[in-house]
Design a protein around this motif. Structure first.
Motif, PDB file in Angstrom:
ATOM      1  N   THR A 135     -29.360  -7.707  -7.797  1.00 57.10           N
ATOM      2  CA  THR A 135     -28.783  -8.858  -7.081  1.00 57.10           C
ATOM      3  C   THR A 135     -27.594  -9.447  -7.842  1.00 57.10           C
ATOM      4  O   THR A 135     -26.709 -10.043  -7.227  1.00 57.10           O
ATOM      5  N   MET A 137     -24.498  -8.225  -6.486  1.00 55.06           N
ATOM      6  CA  MET A 137     -24.089  -8.857  -5.222  1.00 55.06           C
ATOM      7  C   MET A 137     -23.276 -10.131  -5.512  1.00 55.06           C
ATOM      8  O   MET A 137     -22.247 -10.375  -4.892  1.00 55.06           O
ATOM      9  N   TYR A 138     -23.743 -10.940  -6.471  1.00 51.33           N
ATOM     10  CA  TYR A 138     -22.987 -12.150  -6.835  1.00 51.33           C
ATOM     11  C   TYR A 138     -21.654 -11.759  -7.477  1.00 51.33           C
ATOM     12  O   TYR A 138     -20.632 -12.417  -7.273  1.00 51.33           O
ATOM     13  N   ILE A 177     -21.526  -6.299   1.561  1.00 47.95           N
ATOM     14  CA  ILE A 177     -21.945  -5.655   0.302  1.00 47.95           C
ATOM     15  C   ILE A 177     -23.009  -4.613   0.615  1.00 47.95           C
ATOM     16  O   ILE A 177     -23.959  -4.884   1.341  1.00 47.95           O
ATOM     17  N   SER A 178     -22.810  -3.426   0.064  1.00 45.92           N
ATOM     18  CA  SER A 178     -23.819  -2.382   0.268  1.00 45.92           C
ATOM     19  C   SER A 178     -23.966  -1.573  -1.019  1.00 45.92           C
ATOM     20  O   SER A 178     -23.141  -1.687  -1.929  1.00 45.92           O
ATOM     21  N   THR A 208     -22.226  -0.211  -6.253  1.00 52.73           N
ATOM     22  CA  THR A 208     -21.946  -1.337  -5.363  1.00 52.73           C
ATOM     23  C   THR A 208     -20.649  -1.124  -4.587  1.00 52.73           C
ATOM     24  O   THR A 208     -19.631  -0.750  -5.168  1.00 52.73           O
ATOM     25  N   LEU A 230     -17.933  -2.990  -1.849  1.00 51.85           N
ATOM     26  CA  LEU A 230     -17.468  -4.247  -1.252  1.00 51.85           C
ATOM     27  C   LEU A 230     -16.550  -3.873  -0.102  1.00 51.85           C
ATOM     28  O   LEU A 230     -15.515  -3.227  -0.312  1.00 51.85           O
ATOM     29  N   LEU A 249     -26.756 -14.600   0.384  1.00 52.47           N
ATOM     30  CA  LEU A 249     -27.217 -13.413  -0.357  1.00 52.47           C
ATOM     31  C   LEU A 249     -28.751 -13.324  -0.365  1.00 52.47           C
ATOM     32  O   LEU A 249     -29.303 -12.227  -0.248  1.00 52.47           O
ATOM     33  N   GLN A 298     -31.054 -10.183   0.773  1.00 53.80           N
ATOM     34  CA  GLN A 298     -32.050  -9.601  -0.150  1.00 53.80           C
ATOM     35  C   GLN A 298     -33.438  -9.569   0.493  1.00 53.80           C
ATOM     36  O   GLN A 298     -34.176  -8.585   0.359  1.00 53.80           O
TER      37      GLN A 298
END
Ligand code: DC
Length: 229
Positions: free
Chosen positions: A34, A37-38, A70-71, A83, A85, A116, A120
């Motif tokens: 995670t 992701m941030y 995001i994937s 990651t 974007l 997010l 999640q």
């Protein structure tokens, strides 16, 4: 065997991502970082001039959120998730010091966290997931069957992150990395929304003096206890 959710929270550079990813590989679970992701949201903000010096343009970020996709995709050579974007592989860029220096500010914005966290939670619908972060056991999956809280001495964490950056050829100074880690610890633990906090039912792992093999052995024992093997 029954599938569970494993939440691994802890301080920056405590080695939780390495442990979480290795555990997921061993037991055939999906791994979600995670923090990545941030970091990806932060990179988007930097690329689109939504952060100027230390100031963030909150209204613009809020409006941009629906356009940030995001994937994660498995790199076929390494077998590890990377990651993406908005369709572009940003695995290397999100690990830069520039992103690290701004990510805590972005991660403290309540609407960024809400967006997010919702993504999640969706990823965990089928269980069989190892997710690492700061608020996974407290906010994202308070019902996770196994929760681990990872910690280590700040100097040891800074040394690990510094060596990682140098090995990747990313320029860095040890002092800068240590300062960044201490600042992030402070911001991560004191923010109002989803602060880094040990869930009351989490098991604590202080890995300051542990090898990665010792940590993995310990983690596997905890996993097996939970799935009843
Ligand atoms: O784990 P990491 O160092 O890659 O995380 C990057 C930053 O993102 C860190 O400063 C804290 C923030 N973060 C967060 O606020 N919540 C999460 N679930 C994961 C990371």
């Amino acid at each position: 065997m029954k599938k569970i959710i494993i939440a691994m929270d802890g301080y920056s550079s405590s080695g939780k991502s390495t442990m979480a990813r290795s555990l997921a590989e061993m037991i055939g679970y999906t791994y979600v970082d995670t923090g990545a992701m941030y970091r990806a949201v932060t990179l988007y903000c930097l690329q689109n001039d939504l952060i100027r010096s230390q100031e963030v343009n909150e209204e613009e970020i809020k409006q941009a959120l629906p356009y940030i996709n995001i994937s994660f995709c498995i790199n076929k050579e390494t077998g590890r998730p990377e990651t993406f974007l908005n369709g572009e592989n940003v695995e290397k860029e999100i690990r830069s010091m520039k992103v690290a220096n701004h990510v805590s500010t972005i991660a403290a914005l309540p609407y960024v966290r809400q967006a997010l966290v919702a993504m999640q939670q969706k990823m965990g619908e089928k269980k069989g997931l190892v997710m690492d972060g700061r608020d996974v056991g407290t906010v994202v999956f308070p019902e996770a069957e196994l929760k681990i809280f990872v910690t280590a001495d700040p100097e040891i964490r800074a040394r690990r992150r510094y060596e990682e950056l140098i090995a990747k050829g990313t320029p860095a100074s040890f002092e800068e990395v240590l300062t960044n880690i201490k600042e992030r610890d402070h911001m991560d633990t004191t923010r109002t929304e989803g602060p880094l906090k040990k869930a009351s039912d989490a098991l604590v792992l202080d890995n300051s003096d542990m090898t990665i093999n010792e940590q993995m052995e310990w983690l596997l024992v905890q996993y097996k206890k939970k799935v009843g093997d």
